[in-house]
Enzyme design. Structure first.
Site, mmCIF file in Angstrom:
data_model
loop_
_atom_site.group_PDB
_atom_site.id
_atom_site.type_symbol
_atom_site.label_atom_id
_atom_site.label_comp_id
_atom_site.label_asym_id
_atom_site.label_seq_id
_atom_site.Cartn_x
_atom_site.Cartn_y
_atom_site.Cartn_z
ATOM 1 N N HIS A 266 0.855 -1.193 0.000
ATOM 2 C CA HIS A 266 0.000 0.000 0.000
ATOM 3 C C HIS A 266 0.885 1.235 0.000
ATOM 4 O O HIS A 266 1.932 1.235 0.654
ATOM 5 C CB HIS A 266 -0.911 0.003 1.241
ATOM 6 C CG HIS A 266 -2.080 0.904 1.119
ATOM 7 N ND1 HIS A 266 -2.002 2.258 1.339
ATOM 8 C CD2 HIS A 266 -3.373 0.652 0.764
ATOM 9 C CE1 HIS A 266 -3.192 2.796 1.146
ATOM 10 N NE2 HIS A 266 -4.043 1.855 0.783
ATOM 11 N N GLU A 324 -7.840 -4.983 0.046
ATOM 12 C CA GLU A 324 -8.386 -5.778 -1.051
ATOM 13 C C GLU A 324 -8.246 -7.274 -0.810
ATOM 14 O O GLU A 324 -9.005 -8.064 -1.362
ATOM 15 C CB GLU A 324 -7.697 -5.396 -2.364
ATOM 16 C CG GLU A 324 -7.832 -3.938 -2.734
ATOM 17 C CD GLU A 324 -9.234 -3.548 -3.132
ATOM 18 O OE1 GLU A 324 -10.198 -4.049 -2.500
ATOM 19 O OE2 GLU A 324 -9.375 -2.757 -4.054
HETATM 20 N N1 ACO Z 1 3.905 -7.743 -4.590
HETATM 21 C C1 ACO Z 1 5.238 -7.743 -4.875
HETATM 22 N N2 ACO Z 1 5.995 -6.639 -4.830
HETATM 23 C C2 ACO Z 1 5.386 -5.488 -4.511
HETATM 24 C C3 ACO Z 1 4.011 -5.417 -4.196
HETATM 25 C C4 ACO Z 1 3.276 -6.610 -4.241
HETATM 26 N N3 ACO Z 1 1.958 -6.616 -3.981
HETATM 27 N N4 ACO Z 1 3.692 -4.133 -3.913
HETATM 28 C C5 ACO Z 1 4.819 -3.430 -4.036
HETATM 29 N N5 ACO Z 1 5.834 -4.239 -4.408
HETATM 30 C C6 ACO Z 1 7.230 -3.866 -4.618
HETATM 31 C C7 ACO Z 1 7.412 -3.250 -5.991
HETATM 32 O O1 ACO Z 1 7.719 -4.194 -6.967
HETATM 33 C C8 ACO Z 1 8.551 -2.303 -5.737
HETATM 34 O O2 ACO Z 1 9.742 -3.071 -5.728
HETATM 35 P P1 ACO Z 1 11.128 -2.446 -6.249
HETATM 36 O O3 ACO Z 1 11.474 -1.371 -5.247
HETATM 37 O O4 ACO Z 1 12.059 -3.599 -6.256
HETATM 38 O O5 ACO Z 1 10.853 -1.884 -7.623
HETATM 39 C C9 ACO Z 1 8.328 -1.820 -4.312
HETATM 40 O O6 ACO Z 1 7.561 -2.860 -3.679
HETATM 41 C C10 ACO Z 1 7.543 -0.519 -4.223
HETATM 42 O O7 ACO Z 1 6.404 -0.619 -5.082
HETATM 43 P P2 ACO Z 1 5.651 0.658 -5.677
HETATM 44 O O8 ACO Z 1 4.796 0.210 -6.819
HETATM 45 O O9 ACO Z 1 6.625 1.763 -5.922
HETATM 46 O O10 ACO Z 1 4.763 1.076 -4.438
HETATM 47 P P3 ACO Z 1 3.516 2.027 -4.484
HETATM 48 O O11 ACO Z 1 3.402 2.630 -3.159
HETATM 49 O O12 ACO Z 1 3.559 2.919 -5.660
HETATM 50 O O13 ACO Z 1 2.343 0.979 -4.791
HETATM 51 C C11 ACO Z 1 0.566 -0.494 -4.681
HETATM 52 C C12 ACO Z 1 1.342 0.608 -3.949
HETATM 53 C C13 ACO Z 1 0.231 -0.024 -6.108
HETATM 54 C C14 ACO Z 1 -0.749 -0.760 -3.958
HETATM 55 C C15 ACO Z 1 1.436 -1.780 -4.731
HETATM 56 O O14 ACO Z 1 1.767 -2.204 -3.435
HETATM 57 C C16 ACO Z 1 0.779 -2.908 -5.517
HETATM 58 O O15 ACO Z 1 0.903 -2.965 -6.744
HETATM 59 N N6 ACO Z 1 0.061 -3.849 -4.800
HETATM 60 C C17 ACO Z 1 -0.648 -4.925 -5.485
HETATM 61 C C18 ACO Z 1 -1.977 -4.404 -6.034
HETATM 62 C C19 ACO Z 1 -2.985 -4.157 -4.922
HETATM 63 O O16 ACO Z 1 -3.148 -4.955 -4.009
HETATM 64 N N7 ACO Z 1 -3.682 -3.002 -5.046
HETATM 65 C C20 ACO Z 1 -4.727 -2.593 -4.081
HETATM 66 C C21 ACO Z 1 -4.231 -1.475 -3.217
HETATM 67 S S1 ACO Z 1 -5.396 -1.021 -1.964
HETATM 68 C C22 ACO Z 1 -6.498 0.014 -2.722
HETATM 69 O O17 ACO Z 1 -6.248 0.619 -3.742
HETATM 70 C C23 ACO Z 1 -7.843 0.166 -2.125
#
Ligand code: ACO
Length: 402
Positions: A266, A324
């Site tokens: 998140h 989620e």
């Molecule tokens: N699984 C694996 N790796 C992850 C995940 C995940 N669920 N979430 C983040 N990471 C990793 C990324 O690959 C990234 O790695 P890196 O530094 O090696 O490149 C690092 O963690 C940071 O990720 P970002 O995308 O920069 O984090 P951000 O804060 O922008 O994203 C997000 C948050 C989009 C929710 C992300 O955690 C994600 O994609 N989660 C999965 C989708 C999800 O569950 N979405 C629902 C969110 S809740 C809502 O909207 C109500």
């Protein structure tokens, strides 16, 4: 009022991370794992309030007394009927098997329409606000039935918001356990500070556009799998895993392939999302009531293993279950098909989108973050006959026109 102030370091972070906003609607403390909605902890509000009470609270900054609540419910009920043109649009969309979120986005744009026998409203903003909240479940349920070759079921005036939503899908009066589980979900997701869809709504209304445009844009933003599109894939992961023994190899191979685990991570929360406690508790109750506790227990185990593996593959990123993960599980327990998870999220978030849009309108300043140009400068123009096949590096739409 929102002031998108960014300092130079935050402006260099993609995703506008670090931009600040001011709102009196809800507050997220990502380090402590707290969500406060109009002063109430989400744990308290989601387990005690009806959806109508929570929406009233968001819009009025106080809980309604009995008469106010009854009046508010009557106003919502009177806005439930869909104009014929909205139904015709949904029928056309169903004939082309349009996805439910796309149908909802198209139908949201028709919310400015009145029913033929409905007089023009003196207070358009109030009527639009009620109409958004009241009609979203009617649109979603009608479309789901049309998509499945069934006639839409008219809303029932004697049923409250959550119960009526379930009733319109099946034509059966839902059990008290299912209604309470859905209501907990709807209240827990009613608002969440400046998430992507809410930010979209506020940006649209900040141009002095209208509420219906703001909400329609918000639906488009919610659809994506990084925001509201995650619960279906998150639940599917648990169902595909099938047994605790399969969890670690399954999740490990996803992470080895560089895939994200849906329902984890998140932007704000660096601990477990507080809504997961509420939804996980509600999910346990519904799975117990329906005699299917095995799915719930598997989901709990999968969460533990996923968190351990995420810490190993993505050290220092603090990735835990988000709302989620348990939303998919809860809605599955309530009997909703996965294709309706994101539309149901939209139903929950309507009151929040409306509240943020009106808060923005009340103390508006145009939303316009700064950009930092990273492209080339001083390019020399090349006449058409002198251009050689360009490399597609840097192209946003490569091969366009080829
Ligand atoms: N699984 C694996 N790796 C992850 C995940 C995940 N669920 N979430 C983040 N990471 C990793 C990324 O690959 C990234 O790695 P890196 O530094 O090696 O490149 C690092 O963690 C940071 O990720 P970002 O995308 O920069 O984090 P951000 O804060 O922008 O994203 C997000 C948050 C989009 C929710 C992300 O955690 C994600 O994609 N989660 C999965 C989708 C999800 O569950 N979405 C629902 C969110 S809740 C809502 O909207 C109500």
């Amino acid at each position: 009022m929102i002031d998108m102030s960014t300092d130079s370091s935050s402006a260099q972070r993609p995703g506008l991370a670090g931009a600040t906003a001011y709102t009196s609607l809800s507050h997220v403390d990502g380090q402590a794992g707290e969500l406060v909605i109009r002063g109430f902890a989400v744990e308290e509000l989601a387990t005690k309030a009806s959806y109508e009470e929570a929406a009233y609270l968001l819009w009025n900054d106080r809980l309604p007394d009995a008469a106010q609540l009854a009046g508010f419910k009557r106003s919502l009920v009177s806005e439930r009927r869909l104009p014929a043109a909205t139904l015709a649009l949904l029928q056309a969309a169903a004939r082309q098997s349009v996805a439910p979120m796309d149908a909802l986005r198209m139908a949201a744009g028709t919310l400015i329409l009145r029913n033929e026998d409905e007089p023009a409203s003196a207070n358009t903003a109030q009527r639009d606000a009620l109409s958004v909240v009241a009609r979203f479940p009617v649109i979603v349920a009608a479309y789901w039935r049309l998509l499945n070759g069934l006639e839409p079921i008219a809303p029932r005036a004697d049923l409250d918001h959550a119960a009526n939503t379930l009733y319109m899908l099946t034509g059966q009066e839902p059990s008290g356990a299912r209604v309470r589980a859905l209501e907990t979900y709807l209240v827990a997701l009613i608002d969440h500070a400046l998430n992507a869809s809410t930010f979209t709504a506020r940006t649209i209304i900040s141009t002095q556009s209208d509420l219906i445009s703001a909400v329609t844009g918000a639906v488009g933003a919610l659809k994506g799998p990084l925001h509201g599109g995650a619960p279906g894939p998150a639940l599917q992961t648990v169902l595909d895993i099938g047994s605790i023994a399969n969890a670690e190899p399954y999740l490990r191979s996803k992470l080895e392939r560089g895939e994200r685990l849906m329902g984890f991570g998140h932007r704000d929360y660096k601990v477990r999302d507080p809504r997961t406690y509420v939804l996980s508790f509600a999910a346990r109750q519904i799975y117990e009531a329906e005699g299917r506790l095995d799915i719930y227990q598997l989901a709990i185990e999968v969460e533990h293993i996923a968190v351990r593996l995420l810490a190993q593959y993505k050290p220092g990123r603090a990735l835990y279950a988000n709302v989620e993960y348990y939303a998919g599980l809860l809605l599955h327990g309530v009997g909703l098909p996965a294709d309706l998870f994101t539309p149901t999220f939209a139903i929950a978030r309507t009151a929040g989108w409306v509240a943020h849009s009106l808060e923005q309108q009340a103390a508006n300043r145009l939303m316009q973050p700064q950009s930092i140009y990273t492209g080339p400068l001083n390019r020399a123009w090349i006449p058409l006959h002198a251009r050689i096949a360009p490399s597609s590096a840097g192209a946003i739409l490569p091969h366009l026109g080829e």
